[in-house]
Structure formats: structure tokens, C-alpha cells
Enzyme design. Sequence first.
Site, PDB file in Angstrom:
ATOM      1  N   CYS A 142      27.554  81.739   1.066  1.00 35.26           N
ATOM      2  CA  CYS A 142      27.163  81.145  -0.206  1.00 35.26           C
ATOM      3  C   CYS A 142      26.033  80.175   0.082  1.00 35.26           C
ATOM      4  O   CYS A 142      25.997  79.536   1.124  1.00 35.26           O
ATOM      5  CB  CYS A 142      28.351  80.422  -0.808  1.00 35.26           C
ATOM      6  SG  CYS A 142      27.892  79.141  -1.951  1.00 35.26           S
ATOM      7  N   ASP A 172     -16.533  80.178   2.093  1.00 39.29           N
ATOM      8  CA  ASP A 172     -17.584  79.973   3.069  1.00 39.29           C
ATOM      9  C   ASP A 172     -18.439  81.242   3.034  1.00 39.29           C
ATOM     10  O   ASP A 172     -17.952  82.298   2.658  1.00 39.29           O
ATOM     11  CB  ASP A 172     -16.894  79.796   4.427  1.00 39.29           C
ATOM     12  CG  ASP A 172     -17.856  79.807   5.566  1.00 39.29           C
ATOM     13  OD1 ASP A 172     -18.728  78.942   5.572  1.00 39.29           O
ATOM     14  OD2 ASP A 172     -17.728  80.678   6.437  1.00 39.29           O
ATOM     15  N   CYS A 220      26.629  76.811   1.241  1.00 37.39           N
ATOM     16  CA  CYS A 220      27.091  76.610   2.617  1.00 37.39           C
ATOM     17  C   CYS A 220      26.037  75.910   3.442  1.00 37.39           C
ATOM     18  O   CYS A 220      26.332  75.027   4.241  1.00 37.39           O
ATOM     19  CB  CYS A 220      27.343  77.940   3.292  1.00 37.39           C
ATOM     20  SG  CYS A 220      28.256  79.065   2.297  1.00 37.39           S
TER      21      CYS A 220
HETATM   22  P1  ADP Z   1     -21.630  79.122   6.576  1.00 34.35           P
HETATM   23  O1  ADP Z   1     -21.316  77.849   5.923  1.00 34.35           O
HETATM   24  O2  ADP Z   1     -22.459  80.021   5.719  1.00 34.35           O
HETATM   25  O3  ADP Z   1     -20.472  79.829   7.158  1.00 34.35           O
HETATM   26  P2  ADP Z   1     -22.195  77.849   9.050  1.00 34.35           P
HETATM   27  O4  ADP Z   1     -21.688  76.529   8.592  1.00 34.35           O
HETATM   28  O5  ADP Z   1     -21.374  78.598   9.993  1.00 34.35           O
HETATM   29  O6  ADP Z   1     -22.562  78.771   7.813  1.00 34.35           O
HETATM   30  O7  ADP Z   1     -23.638  77.649   9.661  1.00 34.35           O
HETATM   31  C1  ADP Z   1     -24.653  77.065   8.890  1.00 34.35           C
HETATM   32  C2  ADP Z   1     -26.001  77.303   9.473  1.00 34.35           C
HETATM   33  O8  ADP Z   1     -26.146  76.550  10.660  1.00 34.35           O
HETATM   34  C3  ADP Z   1     -26.266  78.729   9.868  1.00 34.35           C
HETATM   35  O9  ADP Z   1     -26.819  79.455   8.800  1.00 34.35           O
HETATM   36  C4  ADP Z   1     -27.254  78.574  11.003  1.00 34.35           C
HETATM   37  O10 ADP Z   1     -28.545  78.475  10.482  1.00 34.35           O
HETATM   38  C5  ADP Z   1     -26.903  77.255  11.611  1.00 34.35           C
HETATM   39  N1  ADP Z   1     -26.087  77.410  12.832  1.00 34.35           N
HETATM   40  C6  ADP Z   1     -24.801  77.036  12.998  1.00 34.35           C
HETATM   41  N2  ADP Z   1     -24.378  77.309  14.229  1.00 34.35           N
HETATM   42  C7  ADP Z   1     -25.397  77.901  14.868  1.00 34.35           C
HETATM   43  C8  ADP Z   1     -25.582  78.441  16.173  1.00 34.35           C
HETATM   44  N3  ADP Z   1     -24.601  78.447  17.086  1.00 34.35           N
HETATM   45  N4  ADP Z   1     -26.762  78.968  16.473  1.00 34.35           N
HETATM   46  C9  ADP Z   1     -27.765  78.992  15.567  1.00 34.35           C
HETATM   47  N5  ADP Z   1     -27.668  78.511  14.340  1.00 34.35           N
HETATM   48  C10 ADP Z   1     -26.509  77.961  13.972  1.00 34.35           C
HETATM   49 MG    MG Z   2     -18.854  80.343   8.422  1.00 30.87          MG
END
Ligand code: ADP
Ligand code: MG
Length: 698
Positions: A18, A393, A21
Site C-alpha cells: 500500500c 542555443d 506503507c
Molecule cells: P552558439 O551560442 O550558437 O551555440 P557558441 O556560444 O558555441 O555558439 O559560440 C559562439 C561563437 O564563438 C561561435 O560562433 C564562434 O564564432 C566563437 N567560438 C566559440 N568557441 C570557438 C572556438 N573554439 N573556436 C573558434 N571560434 C569559437
Molecule cells: Mg552551442
Amino acid sequence: MTTESIMHNQYEIRGMDCADCARHVEQEIQKLEGIRSVQVNFVTGKMQISSRQPITEQLIQKAVNRAGYALHTPTPQPDNDKSLLPILLAGLFILLGMSAVYIFSLPRFGIPLYILGIVTGGYKIARQGSREAAQFRLGMNFLMTLAVIGAMIIGDWLEGAAVIFLFAIAQYLEGRTMEKARHSIEKLLNQKPRLANVIMNHQTIPVPVEEVQIGQLLAVKPGELIPVDGKIEEGQSFIDQSSLTGESQPVALGEGDHVYGGTLNQNGYLEILAERLFVDSTFSKIVDLVVEAQSQKAHQQNVIDRFALYYTPVVIVLAVLIAAIPPLFFHAPFLTWFYRALVILVIACPCALVISTPVTIISGLTAAMRRGILIKGGTYLENFSRVQVMAFDKTGTLTEGKFQVQHVYPSGKQTLEQVLMIAASLENKSDHPIARLICSEAERYHLHTAEVSNFWSLDGQGIEGMINNHRYIVGNHNLFEQRNLCQPELHELLSTIEDKNHTAVLVGNQHTVLGVISIADSVRSDALPTIRQLKEQGIRRMVMLTGDNHRTAEAVARELYLDDYAAELLPAEKVEVIQKLKREFNKIAMVGDGVNDAPALACADIGIAMGACGSDAAIETADIALLEDNLSKLAVLRRISRMTMNLIGQNIVIALGLKIVFLLLAVLGLATLWMAVFADMGASLLVIFNGLRVLNPH
Ligand code: ADP
Ligand code: MG
């Protein structure tokens, strides 16, 4: 500094028949010293205890015994408790008694046979009832015992026997159905690999999976489960990952690919390099989370539990009043009203109500898990049905995250190879989708990447690191502007790249830009249908949050008919947007891939991670993890969560409605004891069956 270490232990309890319980067991355990919290799940029979000090199993066993149950010990023993024999015997005696009285006109045989029926069918109920009485608990067995004793006092022997018989048979059925619910969960967790074949000195030695060490080479034959997470060193095969991702289509994997423990190797012979211990493997993590999710009570359930706490005493007081007031003050016949009070006693147990929610929620969690959706607790399932706004995202979530290099523009004296080499050397250390692309592009050119030190990730906009004592940066336009590294001559090039909805990745050193890599990503093919479905399922507003540039963001938002978008956001700014949405709307869910968006996932009411299988960070931060990289699972999730909440609503109406109807019928003298038992236990069975329906959502 005081370090208080908390211990978590899990036990299994047998014989809880139950929902009430579970609460009694919790109360008994709570009395032990050092207990911080205890949760007993009636449906799964699992008990989770957190304590400040070690507590021996004997103490736990005793406390559980005091509540009238037993700890489950691994040695299997026949489950006599649920045996049908005494119930059938009771039924036989009742039938004989009735035939004696009504067919053969031998009334003196009636009562003895009914008594035999009451004793065979009811001694266990009475035993449990007296245990409950000794602890001043108003349990169901106690109430039934009371009702039957009352019936015998009045001289309603047949009625008493019928009550016992119906109650016993309903309890038996309830036990069986709950077993089914339990079983459907266990089936999920049963695909645990047990043995691994470790290759040593050209021999394979079977060892328990728990003993496999990182770096050992494992042989996996066709049809065997992969023991731990690892990398394929040799061979290729189709792998059925449905136990983790819910995806029934097997995937073709070969040398260099990663495989997960608990997935099924279908047809090839594989040699796998163990990369994780079994306890750290994705499979173990998921199993732990599933078990934990089941023991968490949803908000609904807490409300009902609190209600149940008051319900029984109130109904009992009502029964006493009904037995006392009409005869005392209105000269009504005592026996009539005493009988009506007994009927009310029978419905004083909130069983159906208490079971209704957990059964449904657990079925909902199981239904989701079967489809590769890991939900970390009933609350999230409940909350997701109320979500009005969803934030997505972009990169890796709405888009494939599988970029393609469109063009590499070296600037000044650089060569294309140099630019790519520098970028790839740094990106080697990043796990962003862009990083994977640039590294594989460099491989395509057979470039050797350089050693990088002082690697640093720059606020979700890019990365930096040192090669041969020179500092380099890879990232987006914003980042280079902030650091005053961008030259005006570049703006024209960057505009043309963005006009094509491509993303520009800039590569530079401390002083200047060395080159630009233009890359493109494509929107997931299931993104648009999913967004449409979610709209139909009542999501009022869908927005996209991205760290990418405005133009690309706008193009994607337009293509998907999103309500709004915000671009060029830093991870912290994504959190701010979520907070603003939270103020405006009731419940908000954020969907991301866990790369750069973990803070936003954590901030939303419900954080949902995509393609979480294999990514510990995503599995850990998210409240709900879509194990497969498949956006359409969101619509499935919404469907399951809404169906779960609908069924819970229906169940509450069934359980409460039947009680209210019977309360009225009892007061009016229209209900008999056996009808009350029938309705009461019928309601329990009904809500269980109804709850299990979510396992097959339509
Ligand atoms: P979203 O928000 O669209 O998922 P992210 O936050 O992952 O995108 O990344 C945002 C931007 O930052 C990317 O579009 C890129 O231009 C840049 N960026 C992030 N990390 C990297 C990386 N490791 N190498 C090159 N560019 C990067
Ligand atoms: Mg992302």
C-alpha cells in the site's frame, strides 16, 4: 573547518502493498540516529538513505521490520506473501456458506463457513492490522480489520467475509500490477554488461566489468555487450545503442570511433581500448541518474502526501460522529448508523490517491527513458508540461554543428597552411563543434599541429594559447574587436562572409589578424518540423540565443520561424536573457548542447541537453538529457509530459471522486460494505492501470 561527510545508501524493501506503507517505513527510519533524509518509493520498492554516520544494515532491517516489512536480501526466496491460496480458500468457504444458506436451506452451516472464510482470507490482514494499531497508525489493514470486526459484531457474517475476500484479492491484484510497473523499469537497467574479455599476452581472460582498467584491450564478439566506454582499436561493426539513446537503428562504427558500455555489438569482432572504468562509464552514470530520478518526489506528489496525512483522521472522526450523533440525538437506530460508519471506515484509506501520482510519474519517466530521454526527476516531467517559452542555443542545437570550411583567406605574408596549422593546433584542445571541423580540415592537408601551452578558452567567443612562445588567438569578430586586433580592411571581407550566412573564424597573433576561415553550418533537418510541433503543443514563444554573429543568427531564425533571437551573446549574457524571460513567463526551458551554454541551462527552469550521450558535462548540468542527437525528441518529451500530467489529473479525479460518491452513499445508507471495498480497491487498480498507459503514449 568541519567536514561533514554524508553517506548515501540504497536498499530494497519487500512486501509493501500500500502506498501508505512507504511513509511508515520512512517514519521508522527517521527515528534512527544520524539520518539526514530517507525516501522510500512505493512503486520501485527502493529506499534511499542519506546519513551523517554509517548505519548498520541490522538497524535498518529492524526499523523496516517495525514498520511491518522486510529488507530485500539478494538471495531469492519464494514470495509467499502474495500467495493466492488462502484467498481462494476463503472464496471457497464463502461460496459453500452461501450455498448452504440459500440453496440447501441449512442456515446453521452459514456462520461457521463464513468464519472459516474470514480466518483464512483475513489472518494476514489482521496481523498487519494489529501491527499498525500497536504503532498508532491508521493503516489500511487496520481499517479493514476494524470494519470486519464491526460487521461481525452486528452479525453480518457474510458481509464481513465478502469484505475480506474482496480486499485480499484486490491487494493481490494490486501487488501483481505494481510488479509489472517495477518490471518495466528494471528491464531498462538490466542490460548491464557483466564480463569483459581482456586481451593479455595473446589470450583473452574474462574478468568482471568492474575490474577492467583504463588502457586495457578488450575483445568483444558479435552479439556481446560492450563492457565499458572505449575506442575501437580494430574491427568494425554495427552497434545497437538503443539501451542508451533509444535509437533502434544501429550505427556503423569502425577504428577510432568511440563506443559506450552497455551497447550491443551486433555483427563484427571488435577490439576496444578501455577509456573509462565501468563506474565512470556513461551507462553507469545513466543508471544512477534513473534510479535517483525515481526516488525524487514530484511537487504534485508532495501535495497529495500532505493531503493524505489529514484525510484518514478526518474520515475516521467523521465515521465516529456518524455512528454516535444520529442514535444519541435523533433516536435513530444504532445498528443502522453503526453500519454506515463501518462503510465510511473502509473508504478512509487514501490508497488510490496516494498511488495515483507516483505510478504515473514513474511510467512517464520510463516511457521517456525508453526513447532516449533521461529525465532527472518527476518535477521536471511535471514542469515541462507547463513550459510556455523555450530558448534554443544555435550552434550544435538548431544547427548540425557539423561545419564545412568554405574558404581560408590568409592575410599578408601567411600561407593557407600556416593559418590552418595555427588554428588547428589551438583547436586541438577545444571541444567546440568549430574546433572539430578545423582539426579535421588540417588533417585533410596533412598538416602537423604544434604543441600549445597556456591554453585558455575566451568567454565562449574563442580560444588562445602559446606556440613556441608566441601568443595566438582563434575566435569570432567580436573577440578581435574587443582586443583591438581587427583591421578596418577586413570589414569588407567579413561582411561578404556574413552575407552568405557563413561564420567567420579569425586567426591572429598578439598584433594582427593572420587569416580568416569562413565556415558554414546547416540547420538540422528536423528543426523546422519540431518547432512547428512544439507550437502546436502549446509552446507560446520560441527564441534562439547564440554567440554567433547577427546576420547568421537572423537567417537561421527566419528559416525556422522563431519568434525572436539574440546574437553575439557571451555565455553570461545568455543567462541574462533567460533571467529576463523567467520574469516574463511562467516556466522556461533552455535547450543547448552543453558547449558554452551550461550556465544558461542551469539558470532555466528546465535545462535540456542535446546529444548528451558521452558528454558528462551535459548529462550532469542538464535536468533533462536527450541522449541521442535528435531534436524531434523534444516533441516526444512534450507529449509524454503532458500525457503524464493529464493522467495524474484523471487519477486524482477517479480516486477522490469515488471517495466522495461513496461517502454520500454511505451517509444515505445506500452503500454496503462490500460495495465500498469494491470501489475502494477498484479505484486503486484503476489508477494504476491508467498510470501505466503513459508507457505507450499516443
Ligand atoms: P552558439 O551560442 O550558437 O551555440 P557558441 O556560444 O558555441 O555558439 O559560440 C559562439 C561563437 O564563438 C561561435 O560562433 C564562434 O564564432 C566563437 N567560438 C566559440 N568557441 C570557438 C572556438 N573554439 N573556436 C573558434 N571560434 C569559437
Ligand atoms: Mg552551442
